[in-house]
Scaffold this motif. Structure first.
Motif: not given
Length: 220
Positions: A145-167
């Motif tokens: 939940n706190v790992a940086e997953t992209g510029p300005g983006m943190y955590g699994a949920e943010a990454a899943a939504q941004a990269y794959f459009g899903k939870p």
């Protein structure tokens, strides 16, 4: 300020990280120093805390396969991996980091980014406290939940939504492996536009998941 007051203040400052570790055992960390630094630098802040039960089981498995194969067995430090890297260094070979997931949680939640000796020393002090006061599932939950997953983006949920459009709960094994593959440098690599290297790395992670077997039991 009289000496007893100075002593009390010093003790309070020294105990603050341990108090935070106790609090974070039950309460999601509201943010990290890295998040604050990125905000000051003008980046956005996208995060959405999710309990481990609402994150695809493939993702913690992929992270262990990628970052810390003995996560379920060690008590914060992977002495075997550290010894192996020391031997490589002594032989003049290229080394890689031996930082465990627990060490990364200590750094991400309680300390500042960087490689200075003071931060590394504090990381070494806080890591066994996290292992003592949390269980493995909580350590993984906080990490995801706190790992940086992209510029300005943190955590699994943010990454899943941004990269794959899903939870995060709906990530497939391949998607989880792609997310795990970019974690060493998420500001350069992207699961949505993986380089040939990231594609190969994700395949290795998927294969390793099948090989680790009981070494994944603590997050199942």
């Amino acid at each position: 300020m009289r000496r007893p007051a100075v002593l009390r203040a010093a003790i309070s400052v020294a105990l603050l990280p341990t108090l935070l570790i106790l609090v974070y055992r039950f309460v999601p960390p509201p943010g990290t120093i890295l998040m604050l630094v990125r905000l000051v630098q003008g980046e956005t802040l996208v995060k959405d805390w999710q309990p481990l039960e609402r994150i695809s089981p493939f993702l913690p498995q992929a992270v262990i396969a990628s970052e810390d194969n003995r996560f379920c067995e060690h008590a914060g430090f992977d002495w075997k991996e550290m010894g192996g890297q020391f031997d490589r260094a002594m032989a003049g070979e290229r080394t890689r980091g031996a930082s465990t997931i627990t060490m990364q949680v200590a750094k991400n939640t309680l300390l500042w980014p960087g490689r200075d000796p003071v931060r590394k020393l504090l990381e070494a002090v806080l890591t066994p406290q996290i292992e003592l006061l949390w269980n493995k599932r909580r350590i993984m939950e906080v990490y995801l939940n706190v790992a940086e997953t992209g510029p300005g983006m943190y955590g699994a949920e943010a990454a899943a939504q941004a990269y794959f459009g899903k939870p995060a709960q709906a990530l497939t094994e391949r998607e989880s492996a792609l997310v795990a593959a970019v974690l060493p440098n998420p500001r350069v690599w992207s699961p949505r536009r993986p380089t040939a290297y990231i594609v190969r790395r994700a395949r290795i992670i998927q294969r390793r998941i099948g090989q680790l077997g009981p070494l994944l039991d603590c997050v199942r």
